[in-house]
Design an enzyme around this catalytic site. Structure first.
Site, mmCIF file in Angstrom:
data_model
loop_
_atom_site.group_PDB
_atom_site.id
_atom_site.type_symbol
_atom_site.label_atom_id
_atom_site.label_comp_id
_atom_site.label_asym_id
_atom_site.label_seq_id
_atom_site.Cartn_x
_atom_site.Cartn_y
_atom_site.Cartn_z
ATOM 1 N N ARG A 169 18.263 78.820 -10.661
ATOM 2 C CA ARG A 169 16.855 78.542 -10.364
ATOM 3 C C ARG A 169 16.378 79.456 -9.259
ATOM 4 O O ARG A 169 16.984 79.512 -8.189
ATOM 5 C CB ARG A 169 16.662 77.087 -9.949
ATOM 6 C CG ARG A 169 16.880 76.164 -11.099
ATOM 7 C CD ARG A 169 16.582 74.730 -10.756
ATOM 8 N NE ARG A 169 17.029 73.901 -11.868
ATOM 9 C CZ ARG A 169 17.114 72.588 -11.824
ATOM 10 N NH1 ARG A 169 16.785 71.933 -10.736
ATOM 11 N NH2 ARG A 169 17.521 71.924 -12.874
ATOM 12 N N SER A 222 13.459 72.056 -13.949
ATOM 13 C CA SER A 222 13.354 70.607 -13.801
ATOM 14 C C SER A 222 12.088 70.154 -13.098
ATOM 15 O O SER A 222 10.986 70.411 -13.543
ATOM 16 C CB SER A 222 14.600 70.090 -13.100
ATOM 17 O OG SER A 222 14.610 68.693 -13.122
ATOM 18 N N HIS A 223 12.264 69.552 -11.912
ATOM 19 C CA HIS A 223 11.146 68.942 -11.179
ATOM 20 C C HIS A 223 10.528 69.933 -10.195
ATOM 21 O O HIS A 223 9.600 69.591 -9.480
ATOM 22 C CB HIS A 223 11.674 67.741 -10.422
ATOM 23 C CG HIS A 223 12.875 68.113 -9.610
ATOM 24 N ND1 HIS A 223 14.095 68.375 -10.202
ATOM 25 C CD2 HIS A 223 13.025 68.351 -8.308
ATOM 26 C CE1 HIS A 223 14.945 68.742 -9.278
ATOM 27 N NE2 HIS A 223 14.328 68.740 -8.107
ATOM 28 N N ASP A 258 10.235 63.717 -15.353
ATOM 29 C CA ASP A 258 10.051 64.984 -14.633
ATOM 30 C C ASP A 258 9.716 66.144 -15.580
ATOM 31 O O ASP A 258 9.549 65.948 -16.789
ATOM 32 C CB ASP A 258 11.298 65.313 -13.800
ATOM 33 C CG ASP A 258 12.492 65.715 -14.654
ATOM 34 O OD1 ASP A 258 12.565 65.276 -15.811
ATOM 35 O OD2 ASP A 258 13.357 66.473 -14.162
ATOM 36 N N ASP A 262 11.313 68.559 -17.066
ATOM 37 C CA ASP A 262 12.087 68.790 -18.292
ATOM 38 C C ASP A 262 12.513 67.500 -18.978
ATOM 39 O O ASP A 262 13.278 67.533 -19.944
ATOM 40 C CB ASP A 262 13.306 69.675 -17.998
ATOM 41 C CG ASP A 262 14.293 69.014 -17.044
ATOM 42 O OD1 ASP A 262 13.847 68.270 -16.159
ATOM 43 O OD2 ASP A 262 15.506 69.245 -17.187
ATOM 44 N N ASP A 321 14.412 64.872 -18.104
ATOM 45 C CA ASP A 321 15.694 64.184 -17.976
ATOM 46 C C ASP A 321 15.696 63.129 -16.870
ATOM 47 O O ASP A 321 16.600 62.312 -16.799
ATOM 48 C CB ASP A 321 16.868 65.173 -17.809
ATOM 49 C CG ASP A 321 16.683 66.134 -16.652
ATOM 50 O OD1 ASP A 321 15.620 66.081 -15.990
ATOM 51 O OD2 ASP A 321 17.594 66.942 -16.406
ATOM 52 N N ARG A 322 14.683 63.141 -15.992
ATOM 53 C CA ARG A 322 14.618 62.114 -14.943
ATOM 54 C C ARG A 322 13.605 61.032 -15.297
ATOM 55 O O ARG A 322 12.722 61.247 -16.118
ATOM 56 C CB ARG A 322 14.175 62.739 -13.616
ATOM 57 C CG ARG A 322 15.135 63.778 -13.100
ATOM 58 C CD ARG A 322 14.693 64.249 -11.732
ATOM 59 N NE ARG A 322 15.639 65.230 -11.235
ATOM 60 C CZ ARG A 322 15.821 65.493 -9.951
ATOM 61 N NH1 ARG A 322 15.104 64.867 -9.033
ATOM 62 N NH2 ARG A 322 16.712 66.387 -9.573
ATOM 63 N N THR A 374 27.893 65.253 -7.602
ATOM 64 C CA THR A 374 26.502 65.363 -8.020
ATOM 65 C C THR A 374 26.355 66.370 -9.155
ATOM 66 O O THR A 374 26.921 67.461 -9.089
ATOM 67 C CB THR A 374 25.666 65.815 -6.805
ATOM 68 O OG1 THR A 374 25.725 64.767 -5.837
ATOM 69 C CG2 THR A 374 24.222 66.069 -7.179
ATOM 70 N N GLU A 424 22.534 58.794 -11.657
ATOM 71 C CA GLU A 424 22.508 59.429 -10.343
ATOM 72 C C GLU A 424 21.338 58.849 -9.560
ATOM 73 O O GLU A 424 20.311 58.479 -10.142
ATOM 74 C CB GLU A 424 22.315 60.937 -10.480
ATOM 75 C CG GLU A 424 23.462 61.646 -11.132
ATOM 76 C CD GLU A 424 23.328 63.158 -10.976
ATOM 77 O OE1 GLU A 424 23.928 63.714 -10.034
ATOM 78 O OE2 GLU A 424 22.607 63.767 -11.775
ATOM 79 N N SER A 438 19.275 60.354 -8.014
ATOM 80 C CA SER A 438 18.151 61.277 -8.069
ATOM 81 C C SER A 438 17.293 61.047 -9.317
ATOM 82 O O SER A 438 16.814 61.997 -9.915
ATOM 83 C CB SER A 438 18.675 62.705 -8.043
ATOM 84 O OG SER A 438 19.626 62.886 -9.088
ATOM 85 N N LYS A 454 21.152 63.602 -18.853
ATOM 86 C CA LYS A 454 20.410 62.402 -18.499
ATOM 87 C C LYS A 454 19.117 62.399 -19.305
ATOM 88 O O LYS A 454 18.694 63.439 -19.804
ATOM 89 C CB LYS A 454 20.158 62.339 -16.999
ATOM 90 C CG LYS A 454 19.512 63.548 -16.373
ATOM 91 C CD LYS A 454 19.522 63.393 -14.852
ATOM 92 C CE LYS A 454 18.773 64.497 -14.150
ATOM 93 N NZ LYS A 454 19.651 65.626 -13.784
HETATM 94 C C1 VG1 Z 1 19.653 67.508 -7.724
HETATM 95 C C2 VG1 Z 1 20.094 66.063 -7.733
HETATM 96 C C3 VG1 Z 1 21.211 65.869 -8.734
HETATM 97 C C4 VG1 Z 1 20.746 66.337 -10.119
HETATM 98 C C5 VG1 Z 1 20.243 67.761 -10.033
HETATM 99 C C6 VG1 Z 1 19.649 68.248 -11.334
HETATM 100 O O1 VG1 Z 1 20.720 68.335 -7.338
HETATM 101 O O2 VG1 Z 1 20.495 65.655 -6.441
HETATM 102 O O3 VG1 Z 1 21.591 64.527 -8.742
HETATM 103 O O4 VG1 Z 1 21.792 66.273 -11.038
HETATM 104 O O5 VG1 Z 1 19.234 67.871 -9.039
HETATM 105 O O6 VG1 Z 1 18.621 67.421 -11.775
HETATM 106 P P1 VG1 Z 1 20.889 68.905 -5.842
HETATM 107 O O7 VG1 Z 1 22.089 69.781 -5.888
HETATM 108 O O8 VG1 Z 1 19.618 69.617 -5.519
HETATM 109 O O9 VG1 Z 1 21.059 67.703 -4.967
HETATM 110 V V1 VG1 Z 1 17.386 68.071 -12.714
HETATM 111 O O10 VG1 Z 1 16.406 66.882 -13.239
HETATM 112 O O11 VG1 Z 1 16.941 69.251 -11.755
HETATM 113 O O12 VG1 Z 1 18.175 68.822 -14.069
HETATM 114 CO CO CO Z 2 15.117 67.440 -14.641
#
Ligand code: VG1
Ligand code: CO
Length: 556
Positions: free
Chosen positions: A22, A115-116, A280, A282, A284-285, A348, A367, A369, A380
Site C-alpha cells: 500500500r 481497504s479503508h 469498508d 473493499d 471485508d470489514r 494480526t 480481529e 479491527s 474476512k
Molecule cells: C490493520 C488491522 C488488521 C487488519 C489489516 C488489514 O493492520 O489492524 O487487523 O488485518 O489492517 O485489514 P495493521 O497492520 O495496520 O494494524 V484491511 O480491511 O486493510 O484488508
Molecule cells: Co478492508
C-alpha cells in the site's frame, strides 16, 4: 501477440505489509513501479507458475484501478498467463474475490485495494496477491515477492488494445483468455447458501417497525448491499446509503468505525434505527451499531460464535474451532471454553487464519479491527457478518420477541462476563520516534525483565510481558515480533504494535483490555471503564514523551 521484454530498475520498499503493498497513488504512478511489482508477484508463483495459470483480478474501484488492471492484463499476457477472470468494471469486493478464486478453482488472484485508506490522486492505492485457497498470500510468498522486487531488472508485456471492462464477455487472444464476470452474482449465491434468507425476510415482515440502515461509505459493497438488502430481503431503498462506489470514496475514509462512519452513527441515534451497519472500502470489514449499542468487533465475533448454531451453514459443517488475532479481546475464548472448542490466537492479519481453516480446525474468527468471518471463504467478510447478525436476531426473536442488538449483547455479558476493549491509534507519527518507543518497550520486557515483572502501576501488577511470537500449528512456520504484550495479574492487558498497512510515517496502535464479571458494570461506558489501564499504558510506554502526541487520532 508480440511479447516485449522491458528493461527496468528495482525500486526499494516494495515490501508487502499486513495486507499487500500500500502506497500513495503517486508512488504507483512512477515509471515502471506498478509494472515491477506485478512482474515480481507473477514470478513468485510456483506450482503452478504464472505460465498458463488462471488468476482472478478485481478490487474496490479506487482511483488508478482501471489503469492498473489494463497493465495487469498486458503483463499477464507477456508472462503467458492462461486466463484472467476480472470483475465487471474491475469491481470485486475482497470477499467476492476470495469466493471467485475458490469457486473457479483459480490459481490465485490480484486484488487492487488499500481497504479503508482514503482514495483519489493524492491518496492510497494497493496491490495484494491471494493464493489458490482464496486467502492472502502467506509470508513465505510475500517475502518471495519482496525479494523479487529487489532484483527486478526486466518485465514482460504484450502490446494489445485496451480491454473493455464494462461488458461481461469472454475475450480470447492468441490462447490468452480474459473473462469479464458479473461482480455480485456468485457472492450473493454463496450468502444465500449460508444464511436463512427466508427467516430474515419473515422477521422483517413480522416486525415492520424494526428499521435498518446500511452505509456503504461509497466503497465497493454498494452494489452487493443493494442486491441483498433491497432485492433479496425486500427492504426499502431508504435502508441503504452511500452505495455508489466512488474512486475517492466521496473524499472520506471508507472505514467503518465510530470516527469515520459518524453519519451512520448520528442517524441511528437521531432516528432510533434498530440496526445500523457499515463496511469498508473493499468490503471485508464491518461495524454493527444499534441505538445506544455499539458492538465492539471483539464482542461481535464472540456473539456470532455463541449463536452460530442458528446459521444453516454451521448446522451443516459443525463448528470446528474459533480464533482471533492476538490484540483482539478474549471474549471469543470464553465462548470456545463453554462450547468445548479449540481456540487459536494468531498474529494480526487475516492470512494467519487460512492454514487452520484449510486443515478443518477453524470455523469462525475475527480481529478487533472490524474484521469478522468464517471458513466459507479465506478473507474476512463485512456483509457476511452483517447478515449473520440479522440471522441471529431473526432466530432469537422467534423465542424472545423484542430482542435487538442491545438485548443480545447484554445477555451475552450475563453469560460470559464483559471484556472491555479499546484501541487507540496514533497515525502518521514520525517513524524514528515510534521506533524509539518500541525499543524502549523491548528493553523493558527483555533487558529489564526482572525488574519489570512484578512491578505495580496503580492497581495493576505486571504478571507477564513478551513480544508476541506465533508458531503456525499446521506448517510450523514461525512469525516473530508481532506486538508487545503486557499482562497484569488481574487479567487486564496492554498490547502495543506498529501498523503494517499505513502508507506514510508510522502508526502506533495501543490496545487495552479489562475483563469484568460484575453485572453492575456491564452497562458502563467503555472509555470510563478502561481509563485506569489506559493511563498505565501511556505511563509505561512513555508514548507522549517519545512522540509528542497527547491524544490519539482515532479511538475505536
Ligand atoms: C490493520 C488491522 C488488521 C487488519 C489489516 C488489514 O493492520 O489492524 O487487523 O488485518 O489492517 O485489514 P495493521 O497492520 O495496520 O494494524 V484491511 O480491511 O486493510 O484488508
Ligand atoms: Co478492508
Amino acid at each position: 501477440m508480440q511479447v516485449r521484454c522491458i528493461t527496468t530498475t528495482p525500486y526499494e520498499g516494495q515490501k508487502p505489509g499486513t495486507s499487500g503493498l500500500r502506497k500513495r497513488v503517486k508512488v504507483f504512478q512512477q515509471e515502471n513501479y506498478t509494472q515491477n511489482f506485478i512482474q515480481a508477484t507473477l514470478d513468485a508463483m510456483s506450482s503452478p507458475s504464472a505460465k498458463e495459470a488462471t488468476l482472478v483480478v478485481g478490487g474496490d474501484g479506487r482511483y488508478f484501478s482501471t489503469e492498473a488492471i489494463q497493465l495487469i492484463i498486458r503483463i499477464a499476457a507477456g508472462n503467458r498467463v492462461g486466463k484472467l477472470i476480472i470483475g465487471k468494471n474491475g469491481i470485486l469486493s475482497t470477499p467476492a474475490a476470495s469466493n471467485l478464486i475458490r469457486k473457479r478453482k483459480a490459481d490465485g488472484g490480484i486484488l487492487l485495494t488499500a481497504s479503508h485508506n482514503p482514495g483519489g490522486p493524492d491518496n492510497d492505492f494497493g496491490i495484494k496477491f491471494n493464493v489458490s485457497n482464496g486467502g492472502p498470500a502467506p509470508e513465505s510468498v510475500t517475502n518471495l515477492i519482496y525479494e523479487n522486487t529487489k532484483k527486478c531488472n526486466e518485465y514482460y508485456i504484450c502490446d494489445m488494445p485496451e480491454i473493455d471492462l464494462s461488458k461481461t464477455r469472454v475475450h480470447t487472444i492468441d490462447g490468452f483468455t480474459i473473462e469479464i464476470v458479473n461482480s455480485v452474482e456468485d457472492y450473493v449465491q454463496l450468502l444465500k447458501e449460508i444464511f436463512d434468507f427466508e427467516q430474515i425476510t419473515q422477521f422483517f415482515k413480522n416486525n415492520p417497525n424494526f428499521t435498518i440502515l446500511f452505509d456503504g461509505l461509497h466503497g465497493v459493497t454498494g452494489p452487493y448491499a443493494e442486491r441483498i438488502f433491497v432485492e433479496e430481503l425486500g427492504l426499502s431503498r431508504s435502508s441503504i446509503q452511500n452505495c455508489t462506489p466512488l474512486p475517492d470514496f466521496g473524499g472520506s475514509h471508507p472505514d467503518p468505525n465510530l470516527t469515520y462512519a459518524h453519519n451512520l452513527v448520528e442517524r441511528v441515534e437521531r432516528e432510533n434505527i434498530n440496526f445500523g451497519a457499515a463496511s469498508d472500502g473493499d468490503g471485508d470489514r464491518n461495524m454493527i451499531y444499534g441505538k445506544n449499542a455499539f458492538v465492539t468487533p471483539s464482542d461481535s465475533v464472540a456473539v456470532i460464535a455463541a449463536h452460530a448454531e442458528v446459521i444453516p451453514y454451521f448446522q451443516k459443517t459443525g463448528i470446528k474451532g474459533l480464533a482471533r488475532s492476538m490484540p483482539t479481546s478474549a471474549a471469543i475464548d470464553l465462548v470456545a471454553k463453554k462450547k468445548g472448542l479449540e481456540v487459536f490466537e494468531v498474529p494480526t492479519g487475516w492470512k494467519f487464519f487460512g492454514n487452520l481453516m484449510d486443515a478443518g480446525r477453524l470455523s469462525i474468527c475475527g480481529e478487533e479491527s472490524f474484521g469478522t468471518g468464517s471458513d466459507h471463504i479465506r478473507e474476512k467478510d463485512g456483509i457476511w457478518a452483517i447478515i449473520a447478525w440479522l440471522n441471529i436476531i431473526a432466530a432469537v426473536n422467534e423465542k424472545k420477541p423484542g430482542s435487538g442488538i442491545k438485548e443480545i449483547l447484554l445477555e451475552h455479558y450475563q453469560t460470559y462476563g464483559r471484556n472491555f476493549f479499546s484501541r487507540y491509534d496514533y497515525e502518521e507519527v514520525e517513524s524514528e520516534s515510534a521506533n524509539k518507543m518500541v525499543a524502549h518497550l523491548r528493553h523493558l520486557i527483555n533487558a529489564s525483565k526482572n525488574d519489570f515483572i512484578g512491578k505495580s502501576f496503580g492497581q495493576f501488577t505486571v504478571k507477564e510481558a513478551d513480544d508476541f511470537e506465533y508458531k503456525d500449528p499446521i506448517d510450523g512456520s514461525i512469525t516473530k515480533n508481532q506486538g508487545i504484550r503486557i499482562i497484569f495479574t488481574d487479567g487486564s492487558r496492554i498490547v502495543i504494535r506498529l501498523s503494517g498497512t499505513g502508507s506514510h510515517g508510522a502508526t502506533i496502535r495501543l490496545y487495552v483490555e479489562k475483563y469484568s464479571q460484575n453485572a453492575s458494570e456491564y452497562g458502563a461506558d467503555t472509555q470510563e471503564a478502561l481509563k485506569p489501564i489506559i493511563d498505565v499504558a501511556l505511563q509505561i510506554s512513555k508514548l507522549q514523551e517519545f512522540t509528542g502526541r497527547d491524544k490519539p487520532t482515532v479511538i475505536t
